[in-house]
Design a protein around this motif. Sequence first.
Motif, short mmCIF file in Angstrom:
data_model
loop_
_atom_site.label_atom_id
_atom_site.label_comp_id
_atom_site.label_asym_id
_atom_site.label_seq_id
_atom_site.Cartn_x
_atom_site.Cartn_y
_atom_site.Cartn_z
N TYR A 170 -8.40 -12.52 -8.01
CA TYR A 170 -8.26 -12.21 -9.44
C TYR A 170 -9.56 -12.39 -10.21
CZ TYR A 170 -3.35 -12.38 -8.29
OH TYR A 170 -2.12 -12.14 -7.73
N THR A 188 -16.19 -12.29 -18.73
CA THR A 188 -15.29 -12.03 -17.61
C THR A 188 -16.10 -11.86 -16.33
OG1 THR A 188 -15.35 -9.63 -17.91
CG2 THR A 188 -13.64 -10.83 -19.10
N ASN A 193 -5.57 -13.17 -15.42
CA ASN A 193 -4.47 -12.22 -15.53
C ASN A 193 -3.93 -11.97 -14.12
OD1 ASN A 193 -2.71 -10.13 -15.88
ND2 ASN A 193 -4.07 -8.93 -17.19
N SER A 244 -11.63 -15.11 -16.72
CA SER A 244 -12.23 -14.95 -18.04
C SER A 244 -12.37 -16.29 -18.74
CB SER A 244 -11.36 -14.03 -18.91
OG SER A 244 -11.15 -12.77 -18.32
N TRP A 300 -3.30 -19.62 -18.77
CA TRP A 300 -4.33 -20.28 -19.56
C TRP A 300 -4.47 -21.74 -19.18
CZ3 TRP A 300 -6.92 -17.19 -23.04
CH2 TRP A 300 -6.30 -15.99 -23.39
N TYR A 314 -12.33 -17.52 -22.76
CA TYR A 314 -12.05 -17.18 -24.15
C TYR A 314 -12.43 -18.40 -25.00
CZ TYR A 314 -9.08 -13.16 -22.88
OH TYR A 314 -8.60 -11.95 -22.41
N GLY A 323 -1.31 -10.34 -13.26
CA GLY A 323 -0.49 -9.14 -13.14
C GLY A 323 0.89 -9.33 -13.73
N GLY A 363 1.52 -11.77 -15.60
CA GLY A 363 1.28 -12.47 -16.86
C GLY A 363 -0.07 -13.15 -16.84
N ARG A 364 -0.55 -13.50 -18.02
CA ARG A 364 -1.84 -14.19 -18.14
C ARG A 364 -1.57 -15.69 -18.19
NH1 ARG A 364 -6.99 -13.38 -19.06
NH2 ARG A 364 -6.76 -11.10 -19.13
N SER A 386 -9.02 -18.42 -18.24
CA SER A 386 -7.81 -17.59 -18.15
C SER A 386 -7.86 -16.65 -16.97
CB SER A 386 -7.64 -16.80 -19.44
OG SER A 386 -6.47 -16.02 -19.40
#
Length: 115
Positions: free
Chosen positions: A31, A49, A98, A34, A105, A36, A100, A102-103, A96
């Motif tokens: 995956y 990212t 993603n 990222s 954190w 944020y 697929g 859901g994301r 974080s």
Amino acid sequence: VQLVESGGGLVQPGGSLRLSCAASGFTFSRYGMSWYRRAPGKERELVATITSAGGSTNYADSAKDRFTISRDNAKNTVSLQMNSLKPEDTAVYYCSANLGVGRVWGQGTQVTVSS
């Protein structure tokens, strides 16, 4: 699934910090990851990212030329090296992924840039 950030703190303008995020509970190497951030009174902002193998990175304009995202798939970690920090970089920084479905954190780590 768990993401745990570390490395935040108080730093003077012009200083550096290195944030790290330890991932567990999923196949990390599959995956993209990222970073944020959310500054007080502002919307959450995508900072950087990196693709699953680490071959491609992207940065917000505010982070270009100062921040570097990297990952170590052997250690299931992703890092954010932040240089030339400015007071406007003050924020809670979140790791974080993603997945697929859901994301996910992390809990966030506070970065405060102040003299």
